[in-house]
Design an enzyme around this catalytic site. Structure first.
Site, PDB file in Angstrom:
ATOM      1  N   TRP A   1     -39.903  13.735  45.070  1.00 24.61           N
ATOM      2  CA  TRP A   1     -39.873  13.763  46.533  1.00 24.61           C
ATOM      3  C   TRP A   1     -40.820  12.744  47.167  1.00 24.61           C
ATOM      4  O   TRP A   1     -40.707  12.443  48.348  1.00 24.61           O
ATOM      5  CB  TRP A   1     -40.231  15.171  47.056  1.00 24.61           C
ATOM      6  CG  TRP A   1     -41.488  15.745  46.455  1.00 24.61           C
ATOM      7  CD1 TRP A   1     -41.547  16.627  45.421  1.00 24.61           C
ATOM      8  CD2 TRP A   1     -42.836  15.466  46.831  1.00 24.61           C
ATOM      9  NE1 TRP A   1     -42.863  16.905  45.123  1.00 24.61           N
ATOM     10  CE2 TRP A   1     -43.666  16.218  45.978  1.00 24.61           C
ATOM     11  CE3 TRP A   1     -43.438  14.668  47.821  1.00 24.61           C
ATOM     12  CZ2 TRP A   1     -45.061  16.184  46.059  1.00 24.61           C
ATOM     13  CZ3 TRP A   1     -44.813  14.626  47.904  1.00 24.61           C
ATOM     14  CH2 TRP A   1     -45.612  15.383  47.042  1.00 24.61           C
TER      15      TRP A   1
ATOM     16  N   LYS B   1     -30.085  13.521  40.286  1.00 27.47           N
ATOM     17  CA  LYS B   1     -30.530  14.808  40.834  1.00 27.47           C
ATOM     18  C   LYS B   1     -31.760  14.497  41.690  1.00 27.47           C
ATOM     19  O   LYS B   1     -32.851  14.258  41.178  1.00 27.47           O
ATOM     20  CB  LYS B   1     -30.871  15.765  39.684  1.00 27.47           C
ATOM     21  CG  LYS B   1     -31.833  16.891  40.027  1.00 27.47           C
ATOM     22  CD  LYS B   1     -31.207  17.982  40.865  1.00 27.47           C
ATOM     23  CE  LYS B   1     -32.259  19.025  41.252  1.00 27.47           C
ATOM     24  NZ  LYS B   1     -33.255  18.540  42.231  1.00 27.47           N
TER      25      LYS B   1
ATOM     26  N   ALA C   1     -34.864  15.203  44.378  1.00 25.42           N
ATOM     27  CA  ALA C   1     -35.786  16.330  44.583  1.00 25.42           C
ATOM     28  C   ALA C   1     -35.231  17.255  45.658  1.00 25.42           C
ATOM     29  O   ALA C   1     -34.666  16.789  46.658  1.00 25.42           O
ATOM     30  CB  ALA C   1     -37.148  15.803  45.003  1.00 25.42           C
TER      31      ALA C   1
ATOM     32  N   GLY D   1     -41.876  12.704  37.621  1.00 26.36           N
ATOM     33  CA  GLY D   1     -42.380  13.981  38.131  1.00 26.36           C
ATOM     34  C   GLY D   1     -43.584  14.420  37.317  1.00 26.36           C
ATOM     35  O   GLY D   1     -44.259  13.603  36.686  1.00 26.36           O
ATOM     36  N   SER D   2     -43.814  15.713  37.296  1.00 28.42           N
ATOM     37  CA  SER D   2     -45.036  16.210  36.659  1.00 28.42           C
ATOM     38  C   SER D   2     -44.931  16.178  35.136  1.00 28.42           C
ATOM     39  O   SER D   2     -43.838  16.247  34.563  1.00 28.42           O
ATOM     40  CB  SER D   2     -45.304  17.648  37.113  1.00 28.42           C
ATOM     41  OG  SER D   2     -44.369  18.507  36.496  1.00 28.42           O
TER      42      SER D   2
ATOM     43  N   GLU E   1     -41.825   9.117  33.692  1.00 29.80           N
ATOM     44  CA  GLU E   1     -42.967   8.655  34.485  1.00 29.80           C
ATOM     45  C   GLU E   1     -43.631   9.916  35.009  1.00 29.80           C
ATOM     46  O   GLU E   1     -43.105  10.588  35.898  1.00 29.80           O
ATOM     47  CB  GLU E   1     -42.475   7.739  35.608  1.00 29.80           C
ATOM     48  CG  GLU E   1     -43.564   6.829  36.111  1.00 29.80           C
ATOM     49  CD  GLU E   1     -44.128   7.287  37.418  1.00 29.80           C
ATOM     50  OE1 GLU E   1     -45.175   7.989  37.382  1.00 29.80           O
ATOM     51  OE2 GLU E   1     -43.531   6.976  38.451  1.00 29.80           O
TER      52      GLU E   1
ATOM     53  N   ARG F   1     -52.175   6.171  50.421  1.00 29.51           N
ATOM     54  CA  ARG F   1     -50.723   5.960  50.516  1.00 29.51           C
ATOM     55  C   ARG F   1     -50.048   7.315  50.355  1.00 29.51           C
ATOM     56  O   ARG F   1     -50.372   8.065  49.440  1.00 29.51           O
ATOM     57  CB  ARG F   1     -50.337   4.992  49.395  1.00 29.51           C
ATOM     58  CG  ARG F   1     -48.939   4.490  49.402  1.00 29.51           C
ATOM     59  CD  ARG F   1     -48.874   3.339  48.400  1.00 29.51           C
ATOM     60  NE  ARG F   1     -47.530   3.004  48.017  1.00 29.51           N
ATOM     61  CZ  ARG F   1     -47.103   2.946  46.753  1.00 29.51           C
ATOM     62  NH1 ARG F   1     -47.934   3.217  45.756  1.00 29.51           N
ATOM     63  NH2 ARG F   1     -45.868   2.621  46.484  1.00 29.51           N
TER      64      ARG F   1
ATOM     65  N   CYS G   1     -48.304   9.192  42.177  1.00 30.53           N
ATOM     66  CA  CYS G   1     -48.798   9.285  40.792  1.00 30.53           C
ATOM     67  C   CYS G   1     -49.881   8.258  40.551  1.00 30.53           C
ATOM     68  O   CYS G   1     -50.697   8.416  39.653  1.00 30.53           O
ATOM     69  CB  CYS G   1     -47.668   9.047  39.800  1.00 30.53           C
ATOM     70  SG  CYS G   1     -46.369  10.230  39.969  1.00 30.53           S
TER      71      CYS G   1
ATOM     72  N   GLU H   1     -54.960  16.234  38.753  1.00 33.67           N
ATOM     73  CA  GLU H   1     -54.327  15.371  39.758  1.00 33.67           C
ATOM     74  C   GLU H   1     -54.370  16.113  41.105  1.00 33.67           C
ATOM     75  O   GLU H   1     -53.871  17.230  41.211  1.00 33.67           O
ATOM     76  CB  GLU H   1     -52.884  15.096  39.326  1.00 33.67           C
ATOM     77  CG  GLU H   1     -52.249  13.953  40.053  1.00 33.67           C
ATOM     78  CD  GLU H   1     -50.876  13.591  39.465  1.00 33.67           C
ATOM     79  OE1 GLU H   1     -50.222  14.454  38.862  1.00 33.67           O
ATOM     80  OE2 GLU H   1     -50.470  12.426  39.638  1.00 33.67           O
TER      81      GLU H   1
HETATM   82  C1  SIN Z   1     -45.097   7.353  42.031  1.00 36.47           C
HETATM   83  O1  SIN Z   1     -46.022   7.836  42.635  1.00 36.47           O
HETATM   84  O2  SIN Z   1     -44.433   8.028  41.246  1.00 36.47           O
HETATM   85  C2  SIN Z   1     -44.655   5.910  42.202  1.00 36.47           C
HETATM   86  C3  SIN Z   1     -45.555   5.090  43.010  1.00 36.47           C
HETATM   87  C4  SIN Z   1     -45.171   3.636  43.044  1.00 36.47           C
HETATM   88  O3  SIN Z   1     -44.131   3.204  42.526  1.00 36.47           O
HETATM   89  O4  SIN Z   1     -45.952   2.883  43.583  1.00 36.47           O
END
Ligand code: SIN
Length: 489
Positions: free
Chosen positions: A160, A184, A186, A242-243, A264, A292, A298, A395
């Site tokens: 998301w 699929k 979020a 995702g997580s 990722e 951001r 992530c 996190e």
């Molecule tokens: C992410 O937070 O999963 C991606 C962030 C990004 O591509 O900069």
């Protein structure tokens, strides 16, 4: 407040399931609500896909694959180039949808649309540059050819926090490679995905290409959609952002069919500031790396590791910079920090901050939810945080910057590496030798030196350790959708 999606744009947001080129209601007829996190108001009801919808989508992706895989690279390249042009032409409309369902300020949403479009342009260019290999075997007995083939129908699960960038960086290399897709999105942000999928569907149709090359199954239950897909041998690829917890569960399911996977997953980015750094530049980078999407990325700087000699100067300047941030509805002019995605996120961030303070940290600014409708938490700087506080080891996914001080470089690296995650690290130093040492010694798939932002569609994005498998973006990103076939002749 009126809906932040203008009616002329809202009229073009599909709310169904996309199967074989048709938008239709979910098989069950059920829907789920999608709300604006800045107001909690429901924006749309979206089709709630189930097992049958997932199976239908894979049927379509599999049928389309038989034809789509044979298309000329130039045809795929032109398709993606046209999608790129349309995305750029609709930047503002798409940004409104991203802000409405995800909360980020409009300027950030526009930046996300352009970032997403770059993936599409890059893979439109890569589609015609897929290398194989031809050489004489060393013994001279035969020739070795290595051909590149698309892996097959791919299941793409998007998060998301970047509802357009993440579909772009999965779908674009998939289509460039000749794969077809079931997406699929979020549950919290399916509107952007549906809007973009319609752009791709329309381009496929306009070019006489199989529209079943892209299918979308929004759902309130990821498990319901994933189950039948991951157990079906026709599916050949899974890509998930995702997580780490969900990624681990998906990897276990994917193991049964020995699926190609790209994962990722979570991060816990250290942001190192050395005594020789340009502190003002470090503060600017820190705000970018932390704030951001209100810290919900992530790659967000999760822990600020600062040399003892400059810890107070850095913390004071970061506090002053956070004081300039404007919290509010992302669609309102001047807002620089939007809401968190849901109430549970506000509670999670509050718990981490509360525990840090109980452990001796000082709140330099913020430290509380914002008293207004929606899911807001104030931009927060915590000084003097213990290295083992949960706000450092977990996190955060929120607008909180914990500052931990270190003595020397060896201790900084040890602190940076004291995590099961390794997505990205940031370091500020004027010493080039140190910068290279850090790039080699910190456990991370990406390192930003004197930069608070590493994301780039043309570079390999991904992590080490429990932050994931595989890379997205750059030359590496398309490899995830290709098989190498060795031919001896
Ligand atoms: C992410 O937070 O999963 C991606 C962030 C990004 O591509 O900069």
């Amino acid at each position: 407040m009126v809906s932040p999606i203008p009616p002329a744009v809202a009229a073009h947001v599909p709310t169904g399931v996309l199967v074989d080129g048709q938008w239709r209601p979910a098989h069950s007829g059920r829907t789920f609500p999608v709300a604006d996190p800045a107001t909690t108001e429901v924006l749309f009801e979206v089709a709630d896909g189930d097992e049958q919808d997932a199976r239908d989508a894979l049927d379509a992706a599999d049928r389309a694959f038989a034809e789509y895989r044979t298309t000329a690279p130039r045809v795929r390249s032109d398709l993606l180039r046209a999608v790129f042009d349309t995305l750029v032409a609709h930047t503002d409309d798409i940004a409104r949808i991203v802000t409405a369902e995800g909360g980020k300020p409009l300027a950030e949403s526009r930046a996300e649309v352009l970032y997403a479009a770059e993936y599409v342009r890059w893979y439109s260019e890569q589609a015609v540059r897929l290398d194989g290999l031809a050489r004489r075997a060393p013994a001279g007995t035969h020739h070795q050819l290595v051909l590149r083939r698309p892996v097959g129908p791919a299941y793409l699960i998007t998060p998301w926090n970047f509802p357009i960038a993440m579909i772009a960086r999965k779908v674009a290399p998939a289509l460039a490679a000749g794969c077809t897709a079931v997406v699929k999105p979020a549950q919290l942000t399916p509107l952007t995905t549906n809007y973009v999928a319609e752009i791709i569907r329309a381009e496929l149709e306009a070019r006489g290409l199989p529209t079943g090359a892209i299918n979308v199954v929004p759902s309130s239950s990821a498990r319901t959609v994933s189950g039948p897909l991951l157990s079906d041998p026709r599916l050949r690829k899974l890509s998930f952002t995702g997580s780490t917890e969900v990624g681990r569960a998906l990897l276990k399911q994917a193991a049964d069919n020995v699926l190609r996977t790209s994962m990722e997953l979570g991060g816990n980015a250290p942001f190192l500031v050395f005594a020789d750094a340009d502190i003002d530049a470090a503060v600017t980078g820190a705000v970018a790396a932390k704030m951001r999407n209100a810290g919900q990325t992530c790659v967000a700087a999760n822990r600020f590791l600062v040399a003892e000699q400059v810890a107070e100067e850095f913390t004071a300047k970061l506090t002053a910079a956070f004081a300039q941030l404007v919290v509010g509805h992302g669609a309102d002019a001047g807002v620089t920090v939007g809401p968190l995605i849901e109430q549970a996120a506000v509670e999670h961030v509050g718990e981490l901050v509360g525990e840090a303070v109980d452990g001796g940290a000082t709140v330099r600014i913020g430290g509380d939810p914002v008293d207004r409708p929606g899911y807001f938490y104030a931009p927060t700087v915590l000084g003097g945080v213990a290295p083992d506080a949960r706000v450092v080891t977990e996190e955060i996914f929120g607008p909180v910057a914990p500052v931990v001080s270190f003595g020397d470089e060896a201790q900084a690296v040890a602190l940076a590496n004291a995590s099961p995650f390794g997505l990205v690290a940031y370091a500020y130093t004027r010493d080039v030798s140190r910068a290279l040492r850090l790039a080699e010694s910190i456990d991370a798939g990406m390192v930003g030196i004197n930069r608070g932002m590493v994301s780039d569609a043309t570079a390999p994005f991904g992590g080490v350790k429990q932050s994931g498998l595989g890379r997205e973006g750059g030359e590496a990103g398309i490899e995830e959708y290709l098989e190498s076939v060795y031919v001896a002749l």
